[in-house]
Motif scaffolding. Sequence first.
Motif, PDB file in Angstrom:
ATOM      1  N   UNK A 220       0.860  -1.183   0.000  1.00  0.00           N
ATOM      2  CA  UNK A 220       0.000   0.000   0.000  1.00  0.00           C
ATOM      3  C   UNK A 220       0.896   1.232   0.000  1.00  0.00           C
ATOM      4  N   UNK A 221       0.404   2.290  -0.582  1.00  0.00           N
ATOM      5  CA  UNK A 221       1.107   3.562  -0.494  1.00  0.00           C
ATOM      6  C   UNK A 221       0.954   4.127   0.903  1.00  0.00           C
ATOM      7  N   UNK A 222       1.920   4.908   1.316  1.00  0.00           N
ATOM      8  CA  UNK A 222       1.793   5.595   2.593  1.00  0.00           C
ATOM      9  C   UNK A 222       2.285   4.764   3.762  1.00  0.00           C
ATOM     10  N   UNK A 223       1.653   4.966   4.908  1.00  0.00           N
ATOM     11  CA  UNK A 223       2.110   4.390   6.164  1.00  0.00           C
ATOM     12  C   UNK A 223       1.821   2.904   6.257  1.00  0.00           C
ATOM     13  N   UNK A 224       2.530   2.258   7.165  1.00  0.00           N
ATOM     14  CA  UNK A 224       2.239   0.865   7.465  1.00  0.00           C
ATOM     15  C   UNK A 224       0.867   0.750   8.111  1.00  0.00           C
ATOM     16  N   UNK A 225       0.323  -0.454   8.061  1.00  0.00           N
ATOM     17  CA  UNK A 225      -1.001  -0.686   8.644  1.00  0.00           C
ATOM     18  C   UNK A 225      -1.123  -2.154   8.998  1.00  0.00           C
ATOM     19  N   UNK A 226      -1.904  -2.440  10.042  1.00  0.00           N
ATOM     20  CA  UNK A 226      -2.113  -3.828  10.444  1.00  0.00           C
ATOM     21  C   UNK A 226      -3.427  -4.366   9.894  1.00  0.00           C
ATOM     22  N   UNK A 227      -4.198  -3.551   9.212  1.00  0.00           N
ATOM     23  CA  UNK A 227      -5.504  -3.935   8.692  1.00  0.00           C
ATOM     24  C   UNK A 227      -5.367  -4.347   7.239  1.00  0.00           C
ATOM     25  N   UNK A 228      -5.712  -5.579   6.941  1.00  0.00           N
ATOM     26  CA  UNK A 228      -5.482  -6.124   5.603  1.00  0.00           C
ATOM     27  C   UNK A 228      -6.288  -5.400   4.527  1.00  0.00           C
ATOM     28  N   UNK A 229      -7.466  -4.928   4.848  1.00  0.00           N
ATOM     29  CA  UNK A 229      -8.327  -4.304   3.834  1.00  0.00           C
ATOM     30  C   UNK A 229      -7.769  -2.974   3.342  1.00  0.00           C
ATOM     31  N   UNK A 230      -6.790  -2.429   4.021  1.00  0.00           N
ATOM     32  CA  UNK A 230      -6.181  -1.152   3.610  1.00  0.00           C
ATOM     33  C   UNK A 230      -5.033  -1.344   2.637  1.00  0.00           C
ATOM     34  N   UNK A 231      -4.722  -2.579   2.304  1.00  0.00           N
ATOM     35  CA  UNK A 231      -3.680  -2.863   1.317  1.00  0.00           C
ATOM     36  C   UNK A 231      -4.322  -3.060  -0.051  1.00  0.00           C
ATOM     37  N   UNK A 232      -3.680  -2.501  -1.068  1.00  0.00           N
ATOM     38  CA  UNK A 232      -4.273  -2.495  -2.398  1.00  0.00           C
ATOM     39  C   UNK A 232      -3.798  -3.638  -3.284  1.00  0.00           C
ATOM     40  N   UNK A 233      -2.592  -4.119  -3.037  1.00  0.00           N
ATOM     41  CA  UNK A 233      -1.985  -5.108  -3.922  1.00  0.00           C
ATOM     42  C   UNK A 233      -1.593  -6.334  -3.104  1.00  0.00           C
ATOM     43  N   UNK A 234      -1.871  -7.501  -3.690  1.00  0.00           N
ATOM     44  CA  UNK A 234      -1.639  -8.761  -2.988  1.00  0.00           C
ATOM     45  C   UNK A 234      -0.938  -9.756  -3.894  1.00  0.00           C
ATOM     46  N   UNK A 235      -0.093 -10.572  -3.271  1.00  0.00           N
ATOM     47  CA  UNK A 235       0.480 -11.704  -3.974  1.00  0.00           C
ATOM     48  C   UNK A 235      -0.459 -12.898  -3.918  1.00  0.00           C
ATOM     49  N   UNK A 236      -0.022 -13.998  -4.516  1.00  0.00           N
ATOM     50  CA  UNK A 236      -0.871 -15.196  -4.621  1.00  0.00           C
ATOM     51  C   UNK A 236      -0.756 -16.082  -3.385  1.00  0.00           C
ATOM     52  N   UNK A 237       0.232 -15.834  -2.539  1.00  0.00           N
ATOM     53  CA  UNK A 237       0.398 -16.606  -1.313  1.00  0.00           C
ATOM     54  C   UNK A 237       1.387 -17.745  -1.461  1.00  0.00           C
ATOM     55  N   UNK A 238       1.984 -18.122  -0.342  1.00  0.00           N
ATOM     56  CA  UNK A 238       2.881 -19.265  -0.305  1.00  0.00           C
ATOM     57  C   UNK A 238       2.573 -20.075   0.954  1.00  0.00           C
ATOM     58  N   UNK A 239       2.519 -21.382   0.805  1.00  0.00           N
ATOM     59  CA  UNK A 239       2.121 -22.259   1.903  1.00  0.00           C
ATOM     60  C   UNK A 239       3.305 -22.528   2.832  1.00  0.00           C
ATOM     61  N   UNK A 240       3.061 -22.368   4.115  1.00  0.00           N
ATOM     62  CA  UNK A 240       4.026 -22.753   5.145  1.00  0.00           C
ATOM     63  C   UNK A 240       3.364 -23.803   6.026  1.00  0.00           C
ATOM     64  N   UNK A 241       4.010 -24.953   6.139  1.00  0.00           N
ATOM     65  CA  UNK A 241       3.489 -26.035   6.971  1.00  0.00           C
ATOM     66  C   UNK A 241       4.551 -26.429   7.991  1.00  0.00           C
ATOM     67  N   UNK A 242       4.176 -26.395   9.263  1.00  0.00           N
ATOM     68  CA  UNK A 242       5.103 -26.734  10.338  1.00  0.00           C
ATOM     69  C   UNK A 242       4.599 -28.005  11.008  1.00  0.00           C
TER      70      UNK A 242
END
Length: 122
Positions: free
Chosen positions: A98-120
């Motif tokens: 997202x442009x601007x400041x950091x944020x902990x709220x996911x809906x305030x981010x505009x661009x997303x990757x496809x994700x990567x699986x982590x299994x422990x």
Amino acid sequence: QVQLVESGGGLVQAGGSLRLSCAASGRTFNSYAVGWFRQAPGKEREFVATISWNGYSTHSESVKGRFTISRDNAKNTVYLQMNSLEPDDTAVYYCAAKLGHTDVVSSRYNYWGQGTQVTVSS
């Protein structure tokens, strides 16, 4: 426009480490704050860590002291170093920008990757 691609996920035993990478396209990447979020099966997406364009970072309480977010603007890449992994860390990990400041709220981010699986495993 920013495109994000995560990598580095996989299967690891409890106590192990992984480093996730988030590679971004776009010449103005250093203007963006980047966050890592994760989503486990049947659970809502949750905040993990975020970093500003100049390196100011925030981590969730659940990962503080174990995970570290960092960025290399010259490489257009943000990293998530994950140490002392626990089975509860199992999830799909997403990076977002997202442009601007950091944020902990996911809906305030505009661009997303496809994700990567982590299994422990325990």
